[in-house]
Design a protein around this motif. Structure first.
Motif, PDB file in Angstrom:
ATOM      1  N   ALA A   1      58.081 145.121 -37.154  1.00 12.50           N
ATOM      2  CA  ALA A   1      59.483 145.334 -36.815  1.00 12.50           C
ATOM      3  C   ALA A   1      60.380 144.731 -37.884  1.00 12.50           C
ATOM      4  N   LEU A   2      61.382 145.503 -38.307  1.00  7.84           N
ATOM      5  CA  LEU A   2      62.389 145.089 -39.288  1.00  7.84           C
ATOM      6  C   LEU A   2      61.788 144.671 -40.625  1.00  7.84           C
ATOM      7  N   HIS A   3      60.623 145.199 -40.939  1.00  8.18           N
ATOM      8  CA  HIS A   3      60.027 144.947 -42.253  1.00  8.18           C
ATOM      9  C   HIS A   3      60.555 145.986 -43.237  1.00  8.18           C
ATOM     10  N   PRO A   4      61.054 145.568 -44.387  1.00  9.81           N
ATOM     11  CA  PRO A   4      61.670 146.535 -45.318  1.00  9.81           C
ATOM     12  C   PRO A   4      60.697 147.508 -45.958  1.00  9.81           C
ATOM     13  N   ARG A   5      59.388 147.302 -45.775  1.00 15.60           N
ATOM     14  CA  ARG A   5      58.419 148.242 -46.328  1.00 15.60           C
ATOM     15  C   ARG A   5      57.607 148.947 -45.249  1.00 15.60           C
ATOM     16  N   ALA A   6      58.018 148.813 -43.994  1.00 11.00           N
ATOM     17  CA  ALA A   6      57.299 149.417 -42.878  1.00 11.00           C
ATOM     18  C   ALA A   6      57.932 150.749 -42.511  1.00 11.00           C
ATOM     19  N   SER A   7      57.089 151.782 -42.381  1.00 12.65           N
ATOM     20  CA  SER A   7      57.572 153.111 -42.015  1.00 12.65           C
ATOM     21  C   SER A   7      57.392 153.427 -40.542  1.00 12.65           C
ATOM     22  N   VAL A   8      56.975 152.447 -39.738  1.00 12.38           N
ATOM     23  CA  VAL A   8      56.864 152.656 -38.302  1.00 12.38           C
ATOM     24  C   VAL A   8      58.265 152.771 -37.714  1.00 12.38           C
ATOM     25  N   PRO A   9      58.392 153.293 -36.475  1.00 12.09           N
ATOM     26  CA  PRO A   9      59.743 153.494 -35.912  1.00 12.09           C
ATOM     27  C   PRO A   9      60.603 152.239 -35.918  1.00 12.09           C
ATOM     28  N   GLN A  10      60.025 151.061 -35.661  1.00  8.14           N
ATOM     29  CA  GLN A  10      60.821 149.838 -35.618  1.00  8.14           C
ATOM     30  C   GLN A  10      60.921 149.147 -36.979  1.00  8.14           C
ATOM     31  N   GLY A  11      60.349 149.750 -38.016  1.00 10.06           N
ATOM     32  CA  GLY A  11      60.471 149.197 -39.357  1.00 10.06           C
ATOM     33  C   GLY A  11      61.811 149.531 -39.982  1.00 10.06           C
ATOM     34  N   SER A  12      62.012 149.034 -41.208  1.00  5.42           N
ATOM     35  CA  SER A  12      63.302 149.215 -41.891  1.00  5.42           C
ATOM     36  C   SER A  12      63.126 149.735 -43.306  1.00  5.42           C
ATOM     37  N   ARG A  13      62.114 150.533 -43.521  1.00  9.23           N
ATOM     38  CA  ARG A  13      61.887 151.056 -44.875  1.00  9.23           C
ATOM     39  C   ARG A  13      62.986 152.025 -45.293  1.00  9.23           C
ATOM     40  N   ALA A  14      63.508 152.802 -44.347  1.00 10.83           N
ATOM     41  CA  ALA A  14      64.523 153.813 -44.684  1.00 10.83           C
ATOM     42  C   ALA A  14      65.784 153.159 -45.241  1.00 10.83           C
ATOM     43  N   VAL A  15      66.286 152.125 -44.575  1.00 13.17           N
ATOM     44  CA  VAL A  15      67.502 151.488 -45.065  1.00 13.17           C
ATOM     45  C   VAL A  15      67.256 150.773 -46.384  1.00 13.17           C
ATOM     46  N   ALA A  16      66.060 150.224 -46.587  1.00 12.27           N
ATOM     47  CA  ALA A  16      65.749 149.580 -47.869  1.00 12.27           C
ATOM     48  C   ALA A  16      65.741 150.600 -49.008  1.00 12.27           C
ATOM     49  N   GLU A  17      65.219 151.803 -48.746  1.00 15.07           N
ATOM     50  CA  GLU A  17      65.222 152.841 -49.786  1.00 15.07           C
ATOM     51  C   GLU A  17      66.640 153.328 -50.080  1.00 15.07           C
ATOM     52  N   LEU A  18      67.478 153.443 -49.046  1.00 11.53           N
ATOM     53  CA  LEU A  18      68.876 153.837 -49.285  1.00 11.53           C
ATOM     54  C   LEU A  18      69.604 152.786 -50.108  1.00 11.53           C
ATOM     55  N   LEU A  19      69.343 151.531 -49.834  1.00 12.08           N
ATOM     56  CA  LEU A  19      69.953 150.473 -50.638  1.00 12.08           C
ATOM     57  C   LEU A  19      69.458 150.516 -52.079  1.00 12.08           C
ATOM     58  N   ASP A  20      68.179 150.810 -52.258  1.00  9.57           N
ATOM     59  CA  ASP A  20      67.628 150.897 -53.616  1.00  9.57           C
ATOM     60  C   ASP A  20      68.273 152.038 -54.395  1.00  9.57           C
ATOM     61  N   GLU A  21      68.538 153.168 -53.728  1.00 12.13           N
ATOM     62  CA  GLU A  21      69.204 154.283 -54.406  1.00 12.13           C
ATOM     63  C   GLU A  21      70.612 153.929 -54.843  1.00 12.13           C
ATOM     64  N   ARG A  22      71.238 152.975 -54.178  1.00 10.06           N
ATOM     65  CA  ARG A  22      72.603 152.556 -54.522  1.00 10.06           C
ATOM     66  C   ARG A  22      72.618 151.330 -55.417  1.00 10.06           C
ATOM     67  N   GLY A  23      71.472 150.983 -55.984  1.00  8.72           N
ATOM     68  CA  GLY A  23      71.398 149.905 -56.951  1.00  8.72           C
ATOM     69  C   GLY A  23      71.267 148.519 -56.373  1.00  8.72           C
ATOM     70  N   VAL A  24      70.928 148.404 -55.084  1.00 11.59           N
ATOM     71  CA  VAL A  24      70.765 147.096 -54.452  1.00 11.59           C
ATOM     72  C   VAL A  24      69.278 146.731 -54.464  1.00 11.59           C
ATOM     73  N   THR A  25      68.961 145.619 -55.070  1.00  8.73           N
ATOM     74  CA  THR A  25      67.577 145.148 -55.144  1.00  8.73           C
ATOM     75  C   THR A  25      67.258 144.298 -53.920  1.00  8.73           C
ATOM     76  N   THR A  26      66.175 144.658 -53.217  1.00  9.76           N
ATOM     77  CA  THR A  26      65.768 143.937 -52.007  1.00  9.76           C
ATOM     78  C   THR A  26      64.613 143.006 -52.332  1.00  9.76           C
ATOM     79  N   THR A  27      64.777 141.733 -52.028  1.00  7.49           N
ATOM     80  CA  THR A  27      63.744 140.718 -52.220  1.00  7.49           C
ATOM     81  C   THR A  27      63.275 140.243 -50.856  1.00  7.49           C
TER      82      THR A  27
END
Length: 409
Positions: free
Chosen positions: A47-73
């Motif tokens: 849940a809320l893992h930036p690299r998890a593609s499960v329904p409760q993960g957060s990979r989608a928002v991390a990829e959108l941030l990456d497209e806008r030049g935001v680096t996620t650590t």
């Protein structure tokens, strides 16, 4: 008693492949299972893992941030998150309630030093008291699409978004603060200014999850919360910074509510299956074999079983016991002393001309170390038996033969 070397000692390539087949099948199954899990998870899960593609993960928002030049650590400890923070970064605490007081203090001091925005996802009373002491926490409500109903620019641009969970009441007279997306008159998203930065209290994580990101204005609100700086420190607490042991849930607490009923059903089914399989089949009866198996084939089959299970000690004991049983009558040893290592070896040695120690080592010695030693033992026992049974009898003629009869030889 000897056996061909190619069947008794050295297996051929076909036998080796047959033995290795189960291991090969198991290895292939493990590889396929790993590949399947990798495809399904597409990275780390949770849940809320930036690299998890499960329904409760957060990979989608991390990829959108990456497209806008935001680096996620990604940081898994408070020390890592504090070290990664800087003036141009945003701190996201995914599970603020799963923190020790020491970890909260470390993050709070690091955020103040970096003068940055801190986003807390569903903070409860303890986490809110640590990061925003003057804010009051109200009981949670169900998440649903709500209107912003505030003048905060980010909320105005996002419009309706799915918010809920904990609610936050700001103290009266607070300037530059915002209470948005109210539920029952209390905000489910609040921004609280700090001396050097800003703290955002997000009542529920729905706007960050993969399965809810594309609903209403969730994506817009998430990108504005997390993308205000070029660097994002995503802090997901690890097990070593979890709450105290008395606050953790047990294994039974993690199971679904109906697990006891399901276990009872499985127990009844297992008992019925046991009764069904244990039904009486009637008395044991004997019947003639459909065919007569030659003794040579029986011996060879048993030898192959010994060889397949590497039962060299049992095979050697069987060979020695059979040899002792055949040698004892010939050597003049009583039946009760057939397997006596003090009575049989001297008698056999007297017929062969060898020492009793050598005969004892051959008939009562240790088990062979490998298959070749077992074959050599079989050959030696065969040779010993031949020397005893093939030796001609040496009987002396009587001193005084009966009258009128010639000595007979």
């Amino acid at each position: 008693m000897t056996a061909p070397a190619d069947t008794a000692v050295s297996p051929d390539a076909r036998q080796l492949l047959r033995r290795a087949r189960p291991f090969a099948i198991g290895a292939v199954a493990l590889v396929l299972a790993g590949l399947l899990l990798a495809v399904l998870n597409s990275g780390e899960s949770g849940a809320l893992h930036p690299r998890a593609s499960v329904p409760q993960g957060s990979r989608a928002v991390a990829e959108l941030l990456d497209e806008r030049g935001v680096t996620t650590t990604l940081a898994t400890t408070a020390a890592e998150a504090a070290e990664a923070l800087g003036p141009d970064s945003t701190l996201l605490v995914a599970q603020p309630e799963a923190l020790t007081p020491t970890a909260r203090d470390t993050l709070r001091r690091a955020a103040e030093d970096a003068a940055t925005r801190t986003v807390l996802v569903a903070p409860g009373p303890e986490a809110t008291a640590a990061f925003a002491p003057r804010v009051t926490v109200a009981p949670p409500v169900e998440a649903e699409e709500r209107a912003p109903r505030c003048a905060w620019p980010a909320a105005q641009r996002a419009g309706e978004a799915r918010l809920g969970g904990y609610r936050y009441a700001l103290p009266e007279g607070t300037t530059e603060a915002a209470d948005c997306y109210p539920a029952g008159g209390t905000a489910t998203l609040a921004t609280v200014p700090t001396p050097t930065g800003e703290t955002v209290l997000l009542g529920s994580p729905d706007i960050l999850t993969n399965d809810r990101l594309d609903e209403a204005g969730n994506a817009s609100l998430a990108l504005q919360l997390l993308g205000s700086h070029p660097r994002l420190v995503w802090y997901l607490p690890s097990g070593e910074e979890a709450p105290a042991a008395d606050e953790r849930r047990s294994v039974t607490d993690l199971l679904p509510p109906g697990w006891r009923w399901a276990a009872l059903q499985l127990g009844v089914a297992a008992a019925l299956a046991a009764l069904w399989r244990a039904r009486r089949l009637g008395p044991v009866v004997t019947e003639p074999l459909p065919a007569t198996v030659p003794a040579a084939e029986t011996v060879e089959g048993r030898a192959r079983l010994y060889h397949r299970t590497h039962a060299r000690a049992q095979a050697a004991d069987a060979l020695r016991a059979a040899t002792r049983a055949r040698l004892a009558p010939v050597a003049g040893v009583a039946h009760a002393d057939t397997h006596d290592d003090e009575a049989l070896p001297p008698a056999v040695a007297a017929h062969t001309g060898t020492s009793a120690a050598e005969v004892r080592a051959l008939l009562f010695g240790p088990a062979p170390e490998d298959d070749r030693a077992l074959v050599r033992l079989a050959d030696a026992l065969d040779a010993l038996e031949r020397r005893v049974t093939d030796e001609p009898a040496t009987a002396s003629p009587p001193d005084d033969p009966p009258t009128g009869e010639e000595p007979r030889t």
